[in-house]
Design an enzyme around this catalytic site. Structure first.
Site, PDB file in Angstrom:
ATOM      1  N   SER A  23      65.831 -17.369  31.472  1.00 11.86           N
ATOM      2  CA  SER A  23      65.309 -18.599  32.063  1.00 11.86           C
ATOM      3  C   SER A  23      66.425 -19.367  32.753  1.00 11.86           C
ATOM      4  O   SER A  23      67.564 -19.381  32.296  1.00 11.86           O
ATOM      5  CB  SER A  23      64.671 -19.488  30.990  1.00 11.86           C
ATOM      6  OG  SER A  23      64.191 -20.688  31.579  1.00 11.86           O
ATOM      7  N   GLY A  29      66.106 -19.766  36.538  1.00 16.49           N
ATOM      8  CA  GLY A  29      65.971 -19.582  37.969  1.00 16.49           C
ATOM      9  C   GLY A  29      67.248 -19.044  38.590  1.00 16.49           C
ATOM     10  O   GLY A  29      68.150 -18.568  37.896  1.00 16.49           O
ATOM     11  N   LYS A  81      60.347 -16.100  25.483  1.00 13.59           N
ATOM     12  CA  LYS A  81      60.373 -16.521  26.882  1.00 13.59           C
ATOM     13  C   LYS A  81      58.971 -16.882  27.369  1.00 13.59           C
ATOM     14  O   LYS A  81      58.779 -17.833  28.128  1.00 13.59           O
ATOM     15  CB  LYS A  81      60.968 -15.411  27.752  1.00 13.59           C
ATOM     16  CG  LYS A  81      60.909 -15.662  29.263  1.00 13.59           C
ATOM     17  CD  LYS A  81      61.599 -16.969  29.667  1.00 13.59           C
ATOM     18  CE  LYS A  81      61.897 -17.032  31.151  1.00 13.59           C
ATOM     19  NZ  LYS A  81      60.747 -16.839  32.034  1.00 13.59           N
ATOM     20  N   GLU A 104      56.883 -25.009  29.482  1.00 17.42           N
ATOM     21  CA  GLU A 104      57.256 -25.430  30.838  1.00 17.42           C
ATOM     22  C   GLU A 104      56.031 -25.885  31.622  1.00 17.42           C
ATOM     23  O   GLU A 104      56.051 -26.931  32.286  1.00 17.42           O
ATOM     24  CB  GLU A 104      57.935 -24.257  31.536  1.00 17.42           C
ATOM     25  CG  GLU A 104      58.303 -24.452  32.982  1.00 17.42           C
ATOM     26  CD  GLU A 104      58.821 -23.162  33.588  1.00 17.42           C
ATOM     27  OE1 GLU A 104      58.301 -22.765  34.650  1.00 17.42           O
ATOM     28  OE2 GLU A 104      59.730 -22.542  32.996  1.00 17.42           O
TER      29      GLU A 104
END
Length: 465
Positions: free
Chosen positions: A127, A129, A181, A188
Site C-alpha cells: 500500500s 501508491g 491488504k 480506505e
C-alpha cells in the site's frame, strides 16, 4: 556478482519499487513481459546495480540462491500465468513474492500448490501508491515464516520507516498478507467516503467554498485527525482546472470507480458474520454514484426538505470535525473486528498490534489514530472491540453528541450521509441492551417455526401462534 532480487513487472508500481530497491543498495534483475518497459526504465533510471533482461531464463539464472523474485503484475489470471512460466526455471527453496492486489483465496491456493513442489510463496500486500512504492510503502507479507526470514532484510529496508521501525512485519500463514491488504482497502473506502460526506456537509449545508473547506481540513490535519487522506483532500480542494479556472472538484464527474477490494471486504464480512457496515455502505455509495443518468432524472421529480440556513456555522463546523473523528473510530473498529474473526476462522494468528504498526506509515490509511490502536492491542491482545478500550471508549463518549447533531443537520438539509449514518447505527446497536432482534425471532418462529431462546431460562422454544 549475482543479483540479490529479481523484479518482474515494470509498470508504474513495479518501476517505483525497483527504484526503491536500487536506492537501498540491492542488486536488482529487471524483467517485463514486453521489452519496451524494460528499455524505458533503463533510459530513465540508469543505475549501476540495475540488471535488465529480455529473456526469462537468463533473468532467473542471474539471481543468487535461494532466488527471490518479486512480482508486480496484474492480479488474477495474469499472475497465475507468470508463476506458471517461472515454475520450470526454479529450484527447491526459491521464493516467489506476489505484490499485486490479489484475492487472498487465490494466494492461499498458490501458497499450497507451490509448497508441494518445494517453492516458497509469499503474498505481499503493498500500500502507498506510486509515491509509497518509490519512497517506502507499507508491506504486509505472509507465507512460510522461514522463507520470510530470508527476504525480510530486503522488504524491511524498502518499507516506510516510523520512529525507526519498518512498516513491514510478518503477517501470518498462506494469503494472510493479501487479506490484511484487502481489509485495509475496505477501511480506505470508508474513510474516503467519510471525508467526502464531510465535504458535502460543509459545502451544501454550511455553504463554504472548496478553498474554505481546504483551510478547515488543513487545520484539522494538525489535530488527532491527522491522516494522509485528509492531507491529499486539502490539496485536491485547492486545485483549479487549467481550462476553466474552476475548482477541479466541480469539473470531475461524480461517478466513482473501484477495483473490487472494497467489495471483497464486504463479501468476506458477510461470510464471517461481521457487521462491517461502514465499509459496505461506502461500496454501495460508489454503486449509487454510477447511476448518474437516473439521478439527473430523480433530482427533478423527487422532493427534498425545505433548506434552512445554518445559524451557528462555527458550531456546525466543530460538530463536523468531531463527527469525522467519531466516524473514523467506528471504521477502524469494524475493520479490526474483521481481522480478529478472520484470524480465528482461518487459523492465521494475526497480531493486531503489528497490523496497526504497519499501517502507521507508507500506506493510504495512515493516520495518527493508528498509534493508540497499536497501543490498545499491545496492552490487551484479546481485546474484542476497540470501543471497549479506555482511550477509544472515552473518545466515542465525548464525541457521540456532536455526531448526532451533525447527522441531524445534514439529514434535515437533504444531504446524503450514508456512511456516517451506518457508523452511528453501529454504535447505538452495539451499546443497546435490547436490540429488537427479539421481534425478528418471533416473526421467524411465526412463519417458519424457527424457534427462539428465552431470557428467563435455558432451552429452545416454539410458540403455537
Amino acid at each position: 556478482m549475482k543479483n540479490t532480487i529479481g523484479l518482474y513487472g515494470l509498470g508504474v508500481m513495479g518501476a517505483s519499487l525497483a527504484k526503491n530497491m536500487l536506492n537501498k543498495g540491492e542488486r536488482v534483475a529487471l524483467y517485463n513481459y514486453t521489452d519496451d518497459l524494460t528499455t524505458q526504465f533503463m533510459e530513465q533510471f540508469p543505475h549501476e546495480h540495475a540488471d535488465p533482461y529480455t529473456d526469462l531464463s537468463s533473468f532467473v539464472q542471474s539471481l543468487e540462491k535461494p532466488r527471490k523474485i518479486f512480482l508486480m503484475v496484474t492480479a488474477g489470471d495474469v499472475t497465475t500465468s507468470v508463476i506458471d512460466s517461472l515454475f520450470p526455471l526454479l529450484d527447491e527453496g526459491d521464493i516467489i513474492m506476489d505484490g499485486g492486489n490479489a484475492n487472498f483465496i487465490d494466494s492461499n491456493e498458490r501458497y499450497q500448490t507451490l509448497r508441494e513442489h518445494g517453492i516458497h510463496f509469499i503474498g505481499v500486500g503493498v500500500s502507498g501508491g506510486e509515491e509509497g512504492a518509490l519512497h517506502g510503502p507499507s508491506l504486509m507479507p505472509s507465507g512460510d515464516k522461514a522463507a520470510y526470514a530470508k527476504v525480510s532484510p530486503i522488504l524491511e529496508k524498502i518499507a516506510a520507516q516510523v520512529n525507526g521501525e519498518p512498516c513491514c512485519t510478518y503477517i501470518g500463514k498462506e494469503g494472510a498478507g493479501h487479506y490484511v491488504k484487502m481489509v485495509h482497502n475496505g477501511i480506505e473506502y470508508a474513510d474516503m467516503q467519510l471525508i467526502t460526506e464531510t465535504y458535502q456537509f460543509l459545502r451544501y449545508v454550511v455553504h463554504l467554498s472548496p478553498d474554505e473547506i481546504a483551510n478547515i481540513f488543513e487545520a484539522w490535519n494538525e489535530t488527532e485527525l491527522n491522516s494522509y487522506l485528509l492531507k491529499i483532500t486539502t490539496h485536491i480542494l485547492r486545485h483549479k482546472d487549467e481550462e476553466t479556472g474552476k475548482p477541479i472538484v466541480d469539473i470531475i464527474m461524480d461517478r466513482a470507480g473501484q477495483k473490487g477490494t472494497g467489495k471483497w471486504t464486504s463479501m468476506n464480512a458477510l461470510d464471517l458474520g461481521i457487521p462491517s457496515t461502514t465499509i459496505s455502505e461506502a461500496v454501495f455509495v460508489r454503486f449509487l454514484s454510477a447511476l448518474k443518468k437516473e439521478r439527473m432524472i430523480a433530482k427533478d421529480v423527487l422532493q427534498g426538505p425545505i433548506k434552512e440556513e445554518i445559524q451557528q456555522k462555527e458550531t456546525a463546523i466543530q460538530h463536523a470535525k468531531e463527527a469525522l473523528l467519531f466516524g473514523r473510530v467506528i471504521v477502524y473498529t469494524q475493520g479490526f473486528m474483521q481481522y480478529k474473526v478472520a484470524s480465528e476462522t482461518y487459523g492465521w494468528d494475526l497480531q493486531l498490534d503489528h497490523i496497526a504498526k504497519v499501517f502507521r506509515g507508507g500506506c493510504i490509511i495512515q493516520s495518527d489514530l493508528l498509534h493508540p490502536i497499536r497501543d490498545a492491542y499491545r496492552k490487551n491482545p484479546a481485546l474484542t472491540n476497540l470501543l471497549l478500550d479506555d482511550y477509544f471508549k472515552c473518545l466515542a463518549n465525548d464525541h457521540q453528541a456532536s455526531m448526532r447533531a451533525f447527522l441531524m443537520d445534514g439529514i434535515a438539509s437533504g444531504v446524503s450521509l450514508p456512511t456516517y449514518s451506518a457508523a452511528m447505527a453501529f454504535y447505538d446497536g452495539y451499546r443497546a441492551e435490547r436490540s429488537g432482534a427479539e421481534l425478528i425471532q418471533a416473526q421467524r418462529d411465526y412463519f417458519g417455526a424457527h424457534t427462539y431462546e428465552r431470557v428467563d431460562r435455558e432451552g429452545v422454544f416454539h410458540t403455537k401462534w
